[in-house]
Write a protein that holds these residues in place. Sequence first.
Motif, PDB file in Angstrom:
ATOM      1  N   LEU A  88       0.841  -1.183   0.000  1.00 46.97           N
ATOM      2  CA  LEU A  88       0.000   0.000   0.000  1.00 46.97           C
ATOM      3  C   LEU A  88       0.879   1.237   0.000  1.00 46.97           C
ATOM      4  CD1 LEU A  88      -2.660   1.595   0.367  1.00 46.97           C
ATOM      5  CD2 LEU A  88      -2.401   1.230   2.841  1.00 46.97           C
ATOM      6  N   LEU A  89       0.620   2.144  -0.938  1.00 47.04           N
ATOM      7  CA  LEU A  89       1.349   3.401  -1.013  1.00 47.04           C
ATOM      8  C   LEU A  89       0.437   4.544  -0.619  1.00 47.04           C
ATOM      9  CD1 LEU A  89       3.093   2.996  -4.507  1.00 47.04           C
ATOM     10  CD2 LEU A  89       3.898   2.195  -2.284  1.00 47.04           C
ATOM     11  N   THR A  90       0.968   5.466   0.192  1.00 47.89           N
ATOM     12  CA  THR A  90       0.268   6.711   0.478  1.00 47.89           C
ATOM     13  C   THR A  90       1.176   7.865   0.077  1.00 47.89           C
ATOM     14  OG1 THR A  90       1.098   6.830   2.753  1.00 47.89           O
ATOM     15  CG2 THR A  90      -0.989   5.660   2.393  1.00 47.89           C
ATOM     16  N   PHE A  91       0.584   8.999  -0.256  1.00 45.01           N
ATOM     17  CA  PHE A  91       1.357  10.101  -0.835  1.00 45.01           C
ATOM     18  C   PHE A  91       1.051  11.420  -0.133  1.00 45.01           C
ATOM     19  CE2 PHE A  91       0.397   6.973  -4.114  1.00 45.01           C
ATOM     20  CZ  PHE A  91       1.660   6.649  -4.587  1.00 45.01           C
ATOM     21  N   PRO A  92       2.080  12.250   0.102  1.00 46.08           N
ATOM     22  CA  PRO A  92       1.886  13.536   0.779  1.00 46.08           C
ATOM     23  C   PRO A  92       1.548  14.672  -0.193  1.00 46.08           C
ATOM     24  CG  PRO A  92       4.224  13.161   0.474  1.00 46.08           C
ATOM     25  CD  PRO A  92       3.524  11.939  -0.093  1.00 46.08           C
ATOM     26  N   HIS A  93       0.471  14.515  -0.954  1.00 50.67           N
ATOM     27  CA  HIS A  93       0.094  15.564  -1.888  1.00 50.67           C
ATOM     28  C   HIS A  93      -0.221  16.855  -1.140  1.00 50.67           C
ATOM     29  CE1 HIS A  93       0.085  13.086  -5.449  1.00 50.67           C
ATOM     30  NE2 HIS A  93      -0.687  12.180  -4.859  1.00 50.67           N
ATOM     31  N   GLN A  94       0.262  17.959  -1.667  1.00 52.06           N
ATOM     32  CA  GLN A  94       0.056  19.262  -1.040  1.00 52.06           C
ATOM     33  C   GLN A  94      -1.020  20.090  -1.734  1.00 52.06           C
ATOM     34  OE1 GLN A  94       1.851  20.103   1.837  1.00 52.06           O
ATOM     35  NE2 GLN A  94       2.430  17.935   1.628  1.00 52.06           N
ATOM     36  N   LEU A  95      -1.256  19.864  -3.013  1.00 54.22           N
ATOM     37  CA  LEU A  95      -2.172  20.713  -3.783  1.00 54.22           C
ATOM     38  C   LEU A  95      -3.620  20.249  -3.714  1.00 54.22           C
ATOM     39  CD1 LEU A  95      -0.103  21.409  -7.038  1.00 54.22           C
ATOM     40  CD2 LEU A  95      -0.273  22.789  -4.956  1.00 54.22           C
ATOM     41  N   VAL A  96      -3.828  18.992  -3.381  1.00 47.93           N
ATOM     42  CA  VAL A  96      -5.184  18.444  -3.378  1.00 47.93           C
ATOM     43  C   VAL A  96      -5.386  17.599  -2.131  1.00 47.93           C
ATOM     44  CG1 VAL A  96      -5.306  18.410  -5.903  1.00 47.93           C
ATOM     45  CG2 VAL A  96      -4.515  16.370  -4.663  1.00 47.93           C
ATOM     46  N   PRO A  97      -6.630  17.372  -1.727  1.00 50.94           N
ATOM     47  CA  PRO A  97      -6.882  16.456  -0.606  1.00 50.94           C
ATOM     48  C   PRO A  97      -6.457  15.034  -0.950  1.00 50.94           C
ATOM     49  CG  PRO A  97      -8.820  17.802  -1.084  1.00 50.94           C
ATOM     50  CD  PRO A  97      -7.871  17.992  -2.230  1.00 50.94           C
ATOM     51  N   LYS A  98      -6.216  14.258   0.080  1.00 51.33           N
ATOM     52  CA  LYS A  98      -5.842  12.861  -0.105  1.00 51.33           C
ATOM     53  C   LYS A  98      -6.981  12.057  -0.697  1.00 51.33           C
ATOM     54  CE  LYS A  98      -4.867   8.700   2.586  1.00 51.33           C
ATOM     55  NZ  LYS A  98      -4.491   8.143   3.900  1.00 51.33           N
ATOM     56  N   ALA A  99      -8.214  12.419  -0.335  1.00 47.27           N
ATOM     57  CA  ALA A  99      -9.363  11.620  -0.751  1.00 47.27           C
ATOM     58  C   ALA A  99     -10.632  12.448  -0.675  1.00 47.27           C
ATOM     59  CB  ALA A  99      -9.503  10.387   0.140  1.00 47.27           C
ATOM     60  N   LYS A 100     -11.688  11.934  -1.243  1.00 46.82           N
ATOM     61  CA  LYS A 100     -13.004  12.554  -1.115  1.00 46.82           C
ATOM     62  C   LYS A 100     -13.498  12.423   0.331  1.00 46.82           C
ATOM     63  CE  LYS A 100     -14.510  11.412  -5.844  1.00 46.82           C
ATOM     64  NZ  LYS A 100     -14.645  12.776  -6.382  1.00 46.82           N
ATOM     65  N   THR A 101     -14.428  13.299   0.715  1.00 48.15           N
ATOM     66  CA  THR A 101     -15.002  13.268   2.050  1.00 48.15           C
ATOM     67  C   THR A 101     -16.512  13.475   1.960  1.00 48.15           C
ATOM     68  OG1 THR A 101     -14.644  15.649   2.328  1.00 48.15           O
ATOM     69  CG2 THR A 101     -12.900  14.171   3.122  1.00 48.15           C
ATOM     70  N   GLY A 102     -17.187  13.343   3.097  1.00 50.27           N
ATOM     71  CA  GLY A 102     -18.614  13.631   3.157  1.00 50.27           C
ATOM     72  C   GLY A 102     -19.470  12.407   2.912  1.00 50.27           C
ATOM     73  N   GLU A 103     -20.776  12.611   2.985  1.00 52.66           N
ATOM     74  CA  GLU A 103     -21.737  11.530   2.816  1.00 52.66           C
ATOM     75  C   GLU A 103     -22.650  11.805   1.633  1.00 52.66           C
ATOM     76  OE1 GLU A 103     -23.873  10.928   6.406  1.00 52.66           O
ATOM     77  OE2 GLU A 103     -22.094  10.383   7.589  1.00 52.66           O
ATOM     78  N   PHE A 104     -22.896  10.749   0.846  1.00 49.11           N
ATOM     79  CA  PHE A 104     -23.787  10.816  -0.299  1.00 49.11           C
ATOM     80  C   PHE A 104     -24.707   9.604  -0.258  1.00 49.11           C
ATOM     81  CE2 PHE A 104     -20.041  13.202  -1.451  1.00 49.11           C
ATOM     82  CZ  PHE A 104     -20.544  14.308  -2.130  1.00 49.11           C
TER      83      PHE A 104
END
Length: 378
Positions: A253-269
């Motif tokens: 599993l790779l995770t990345f320290p992106h600075q310009l965008v969020p790591k993932a979507k959030t919220g409830e749908f």
Amino acid sequence: MKKLLLLSSLALLASCSARESEKAESENILENFSFSVDTLIVDVGEEIFMPGAYDMFELSGDGDRLFTYFEPELEVHEIDLNAIKLLKRHKFEKDGPNMIPIYLNYMQNLSETELFFASSVQAGIFKKSGEKVKSISLKPEDYAGLGPDFPFSLGNSIVVSPDQNKVLTLPNQILGTAEGLAILDIEDMRGKFQSLPALEITKNFRVLTRRGNGGASLGESQRAKLVNGLVIIDSGATSDTYILDLKNDSLQLLTFPHQLVPKAKTGEFPSEVDSNERLREVTNGIYRQISFSQFFWDDGNQIYFRMGRMNRELNEALKKYTADVYLFAYDEEFNLIGETVVEGLDFMPTGGFTKGNKLYVEWVVDENPAFIEYTLNF
């Protein structure tokens, strides 16, 4: 540049190792990024066919030829990428012992002479001359270790290993997101199933509407793709990514320290709605958040890259969707080495294929098949 940190290394399907990428503030190979665009019309000679019907793209081993599926005639067209010219139409059969899968979803170039085809229920290896070499079962009950009680379909996001001994799929329920990774040994007919917890978030960003006995499902999904000899398993909903190294029998599993965008979507749908109008409304909300494209390999610069999109909105004046577009670059060890906003591009190219530092996306010019060629200057 710090190397990816290997936190653990355990056998595949017993556990999964995790690596985290770190990027130094001063190191960004995309700091002076630019791109140019060209349109390449495919020379088809006297051939006449539907120019927009190409689907699925696979490169030859040397990268100089493209194989693309032409569904109306059950053909694979071989295109010279240096001359941008149709070389050959490989014809396949719709019935009989050499019948290719109906409603083809997946194609993979295996060698100079063979292709892999798969639908959601059928799969097989075929010679480019049309003969079936081998049928491959997508029935769980045919694989020891899975069996008749396995609750998911195996016909989703299918990849064949380079040695042709294994088939990798992302099992799912109809119209749903993937439940994990299945590895099918097609030599001894054994199957193994591995959960992919980092990608389970994808389920929160897909919505279904039912239509009689059927339905439609829109939103984000997980993907498996063979890229530069590795099986990359990712999702549009998160930057977290799994890498399956078949040679070393390891899943990381790779995770990345992106600075310009969020790591993932959030919220409830909502996961299900009762009309097409509500379906569009919900998915528009999902797509306004960050979405990540598949990974590509730039064999010239020896880097991986992918794109991202945020703030997608319908531009009423232009009658099309526009968005903020981002580019992310990674080295051979999947260290994040660059990220940038792509100025001058208001939509994220998806699908397609790469050759060197060029990204190609299917297009149509008048009555001719064509490609939009993006030259990426790192």
